[in-house]
Design a protein around this motif. Structure first.
Motif, PDB file in Angstrom:
ATOM      1  N   UNK A   1       0.834  -1.178   0.000  1.00  0.00           N
ATOM      2  CA  UNK A   1       0.000   0.000   0.000  1.00  0.00           C
ATOM      3  C   UNK A   1       0.887   1.253   0.000  1.00  0.00           C
ATOM      4  N   UNK A   2       0.504   2.253  -0.761  1.00  0.00           N
ATOM      5  CA  UNK A   2       1.257   3.506  -0.826  1.00  0.00           C
ATOM      6  C   UNK A   2       1.083   4.302   0.446  1.00  0.00           C
ATOM      7  N   UNK A   3       2.082   5.147   0.719  1.00  0.00           N
ATOM      8  CA  UNK A   3       2.018   5.984   1.904  1.00  0.00           C
ATOM      9  C   UNK A   3       0.909   7.019   1.766  1.00  0.00           C
ATOM     10  N   UNK A   4       0.290   7.326   2.862  1.00  0.00           N
ATOM     11  CA  UNK A   4      -0.742   8.346   2.905  1.00  0.00           C
ATOM     12  C   UNK A   4      -0.086   9.705   3.089  1.00  0.00           C
ATOM     13  N   UNK A   5      -0.704  10.755   2.568  1.00  0.00           N
ATOM     14  CA  UNK A   5      -0.124  12.092   2.688  1.00  0.00           C
ATOM     15  C   UNK A   5      -0.030  12.547   4.142  1.00  0.00           C
ATOM     16  N   UNK A   6      -0.723  11.860   5.041  1.00  0.00           N
ATOM     17  CA  UNK A   6      -0.634  12.169   6.472  1.00  0.00           C
ATOM     18  C   UNK A   6       0.815  12.008   6.946  1.00  0.00           C
ATOM     19  N   UNK A   7       1.584  11.140   6.304  1.00  0.00           N
ATOM     20  CA  UNK A   7       2.959  10.873   6.702  1.00  0.00           C
ATOM     21  C   UNK A   7       3.894  12.026   6.357  1.00  0.00           C
ATOM     22  N   UNK A   8       3.437  13.025   5.650  1.00  0.00           N
ATOM     23  CA  UNK A   8       4.283  14.160   5.263  1.00  0.00           C
ATOM     24  C   UNK A   8       4.284  15.181   6.391  1.00  0.00           C
ATOM     25  N   UNK A   9       5.449  15.351   7.016  1.00  0.00           N
ATOM     26  CA  UNK A   9       5.579  16.279   8.145  1.00  0.00           C
ATOM     27  C   UNK A   9       5.752  17.718   7.665  1.00  0.00           C
ATOM     28  N   UNK A  10       6.278  17.894   6.464  1.00  0.00           N
ATOM     29  CA  UNK A  10       6.540  19.218   5.914  1.00  0.00           C
ATOM     30  C   UNK A  10       7.129  19.082   4.530  1.00  0.00           C
ATOM     31  N   UNK A  11       7.509  20.209   3.960  1.00  0.00           N
ATOM     32  CA  UNK A  11       8.134  20.240   2.636  1.00  0.00           C
ATOM     33  C   UNK A  11       9.361  21.125   2.671  1.00  0.00           C
ATOM     34  N   UNK A  12      10.287  20.833   1.771  1.00  0.00           N
ATOM     35  CA  UNK A  12      11.430  21.705   1.517  1.00  0.00           C
ATOM     36  C   UNK A  12      11.398  22.097   0.052  1.00  0.00           C
ATOM     37  N   UNK A  13      11.681  23.350  -0.217  1.00  0.00           N
ATOM     38  CA  UNK A  13      11.960  23.808  -1.571  1.00  0.00           C
ATOM     39  C   UNK A  13      13.415  24.239  -1.571  1.00  0.00           C
ATOM     40  N   UNK A  14      14.188  23.700  -2.480  1.00  0.00           N
ATOM     41  CA  UNK A  14      15.589  24.082  -2.634  1.00  0.00           C
ATOM     42  C   UNK A  14      15.670  24.960  -3.875  1.00  0.00           C
ATOM     43  N   UNK A  15      16.081  26.195  -3.690  1.00  0.00           N
ATOM     44  CA  UNK A  15      16.182  27.167  -4.777  1.00  0.00           C
ATOM     45  C   UNK A  15      17.650  27.205  -5.193  1.00  0.00           C
TER      46      UNK A  15
ATOM     47  N   UNK B   1      10.392  18.839  -2.210  1.00  0.00           N
ATOM     48  CA  UNK B   1      10.241  17.452  -1.760  1.00  0.00           C
ATOM     49  C   UNK B   1       9.586  17.410  -0.389  1.00  0.00           C
ATOM     50  N   UNK B   2       8.900  16.294  -0.102  1.00  0.00           N
ATOM     51  CA  UNK B   2       8.267  16.134   1.204  1.00  0.00           C
ATOM     52  C   UNK B   2       9.298  15.702   2.247  1.00  0.00           C
ATOM     53  N   UNK B   3       8.916  15.813   3.490  1.00  0.00           N
ATOM     54  CA  UNK B   3       9.685  15.270   4.605  1.00  0.00           C
ATOM     55  C   UNK B   3       8.885  14.101   5.166  1.00  0.00           C
TER      56      UNK B   3
END
Length: 119
Positions: free
Chosen positions: A1-15, A84-86
């Motif tokens: 089963x794929x991970x649920x978006x609940x597992x995403x604690x945050x995001x990073x954008x690298x510029x 990307x997600x964390x």
């Protein structure tokens, strides 16, 4: 089963930027900080970790994704951006879970593997 978006604690954008595009990166950074609830990371004028070019990181919570990513799509001033997600899996987050705006750069995934084996 794929991970649920609940597992995403945050995001990073690298510029990512070059010396010639640092002013554009500064404008994008200033606007991100003014418009959104983000944590702005330090400037890294040389490659660091898995990142092949100079960059800074912008950290934000999942509830900001729908505002920040479309804004970056339209206002990145030609800069390459990794979003990307964390999830706790740095390798998957930087590769299979990653979203690129502009050119997809070749990350040093081996760096992330080495960190994983030392933890």
């Amino acid at each position: 089963m794929k991970e649920d978006s609940i597992a995403i604690a945050g995001f990073h954008a690298h510029i990512y930027y070059e010396p010639a595009s640092r002013d554009a990166a500064a404008r994008v950074r200033e606007e991100l900080g003014a418009r959104f609830e983000v944590r702005l990371g330090r400037w890294h004028d040389l490659p660091i970790g898995p990142h092949p070019k100079a960059m800074y990181q912008v950290a934000f919570l999942p509830n900001q994704f729908a505002n920040i990513v479309p804004w970056l799509m339209l206002n990145r001033e030609g800069l390459d951006v990794l979003v990307h997600p964390e999830t706790g899996d740095d390798i998957a987050d930087h590769t299979e879970h990653a979203l690129w705006l502009g050119e997809k750069l070749e990350l040093n995934v081996e760096f992330l593997r080495r960190i994983r084996t030392t933890q």
